[in-house]
Design an enzyme around this catalytic site. Structure first.
Site, mmCIF file in Angstrom:
data_model
loop_
_atom_site.group_PDB
_atom_site.id
_atom_site.type_symbol
_atom_site.label_atom_id
_atom_site.label_comp_id
_atom_site.label_asym_id
_atom_site.label_seq_id
_atom_site.Cartn_x
_atom_site.Cartn_y
_atom_site.Cartn_z
ATOM 1 N N LYS A 150 4.811 -8.426 -0.641
ATOM 2 C CA LYS A 150 3.524 -8.675 -1.317
ATOM 3 C C LYS A 150 3.708 -8.411 -2.799
ATOM 4 O O LYS A 150 4.543 -7.586 -3.204
ATOM 5 C CB LYS A 150 2.389 -7.820 -0.744
ATOM 6 N N ASP A 207 -1.861 -0.393 1.740
ATOM 7 C CA ASP A 207 -1.505 -1.814 1.663
ATOM 8 C C ASP A 207 -1.294 -2.444 3.036
ATOM 9 O O ASP A 207 -1.091 -3.661 3.142
ATOM 10 C CB ASP A 207 -0.185 -1.996 0.882
HETATM 11 O O1 C5P Z 1 -1.726 4.671 1.087
HETATM 12 P P1 C5P Z 1 -0.307 4.990 0.796
HETATM 13 O O2 C5P Z 1 0.262 6.018 1.730
HETATM 14 O O3 C5P Z 1 0.566 3.785 0.682
HETATM 15 O O4 C5P Z 1 -0.314 5.630 -0.652
HETATM 16 C C1 C5P Z 1 0.746 6.383 -1.168
HETATM 17 C C2 C5P Z 1 0.197 7.287 -2.260
HETATM 18 O O5 C5P Z 1 -0.244 6.491 -3.364
HETATM 19 C C3 C5P Z 1 -1.012 8.078 -1.843
HETATM 20 O O6 C5P Z 1 -0.640 9.298 -1.260
HETATM 21 C C4 C5P Z 1 -1.733 8.284 -3.152
HETATM 22 O O7 C5P Z 1 -1.148 9.358 -3.856
HETATM 23 C C5 C5P Z 1 -1.425 7.025 -3.926
HETATM 24 N N1 C5P Z 1 -2.502 6.025 -3.845
HETATM 25 C C6 C5P Z 1 -3.657 6.242 -4.568
HETATM 26 N N2 C5P Z 1 -4.671 5.319 -4.530
HETATM 27 C C7 C5P Z 1 -4.546 4.183 -3.806
HETATM 28 C C8 C5P Z 1 -3.376 3.950 -3.060
HETATM 29 C C9 C5P Z 1 -2.372 4.896 -3.102
HETATM 30 O O8 C5P Z 1 -3.788 7.262 -5.250
HETATM 31 N N3 C5P Z 1 -5.540 3.294 -3.826
#
Ligand code: C5P
Length: 276
Positions: free
Chosen positions: A9, A136
């Site tokens: 993506k 994502d």
């Molecule tokens: O959701 P995911 O585990 O992929 O996100 C990894 C990290 O990225 C989260 O722990 C967070 O610190 C940050 N993140 C965020 N805001 C988002 C997506 C991700 O702060 N919208």
């Protein structure tokens, strides 16, 4: 045997609007998918297994608890199904690079297990699994161009730009998404415009570019290299980096740019693809 593609993506635009109390950030983003990526194969087996192949397999070997095995566990818990499977991940996308590799793999695992068990692709519980696995993953589960809101999981599907030639370039630098979000300056620079997808992308930004460039200054070199060849339509960093992309009006332009960048920076990873 079930074979599921796990397309890369890119974020055509990514606006960070606010920090949230739960540690995430409120974002608006235009998700688009490529025609290329990783591949997940699932086959019924006598006992559970997970194996890796492909050029980026070595980068995942240490992570026994990767997003694919987590996706399989969640799927089983939610659907209460315990048929043993052998899952093979053919890893072509660099790890921790802003193009959703791990999320795409998790989503492909959920789609594959759903097919294997006769569960419809639009079953709400698949999206619940996806949401629990990462911000994502819901977008990757659908695999369609979409505007994402919330932490990225609230999706509005949209059309446009299918077939557009894309070049992805990663300077062989892994960047932590959490670290990049933490380094965001907290300034809300406004929402993504309404209108045609290309206009929305062109007038948009990636608000994570500045913090990612502080953490990995080599991103500047990647953006400049992409801007230097064949007059791309758009050059931008994807996600939290360090992968950057360029869109072109022809495959010839994309290929000429890729050839020039590969010659100049043989250690960088380049993928010539097109928007799905
Ligand atoms: O959701 P995911 O585990 O992929 O996100 C990894 C990290 O990225 C989260 O722990 C967070 O610190 C940050 N993140 C965020 N805001 C988002 C997506 C991700 O702060 N919208």
């Amino acid at each position: 045997m079930i074979v599921e593609q796990a397309p890369a993506k890119i974020n055509l635009a990514l606006h960070v609007r606010a920090r949230r109390a739960d540690g995430y950030h409120e974002i608006e983003t235009l998700f688009a998918f490529l025609r290329d990526g990783d591949m997940v194969t699932i086959e019924p087996s006598v006992k559970d297994g997970f194996q890796l192949s492909g050029p980026y397999a070595p980068d995942l070997v240490e992570q026994a608890d990767n997003l694919v095995t987590q996706a399989a566990e969640r799927f089983r818990d939610i659907f209460d199904l315990y048929q043993p499977v052998l899952i093979t991940l053919d890893k072509h996308l660099p790890v921790a690079s802003g193009i959703g590799g791990g999320s795409a793999d998790a989503a492909a695992t959920l789609r594959g297990l759903a097919r294997l068990n006769g569960i419809p692709a639009d079953d709400r519980r698949l999206f619940d699994c996806a949401e629990a696995l990462g911000s994502d993953v819901p977008a990757c589960l659908a695999g369609k161009t979409a505007m994402g809101r919330g932490r990225g999981e609230q999706l509005d599907y949209t059309d446009g730009l299918a077939g557009t030639p894309v070049l992805l370039v990663n300077p062989s630098a892994a960047v932590s998404t959490a670290a990049v979000f933490r380094a965001w300056d907290g300034v809300d620079r406004g929402s993504i415009a309404e209108g045609a997808l290309l206009d929305r992308a062109l007038t948009g930004r990636n608000d994570l570019e500045a913090p990612a460039r502080m953490i990995a200054p080599v991103i500047d070199n990647v953006l400049n290299a992409l801007r230097a060849h064949r007059d791309p339509i758009l050059v931008r960093m994807s996600g939290s980096g360090a992968t950057c992309f360029a869109l072109y009006s022809s495959e010839q332009d994309r290929h000429a740019a890729a050839r020039a960048i590969r010659a100049d920076k043989p250690a960088w990873w380049c993928l010539e693809s097109a928007l799905a």
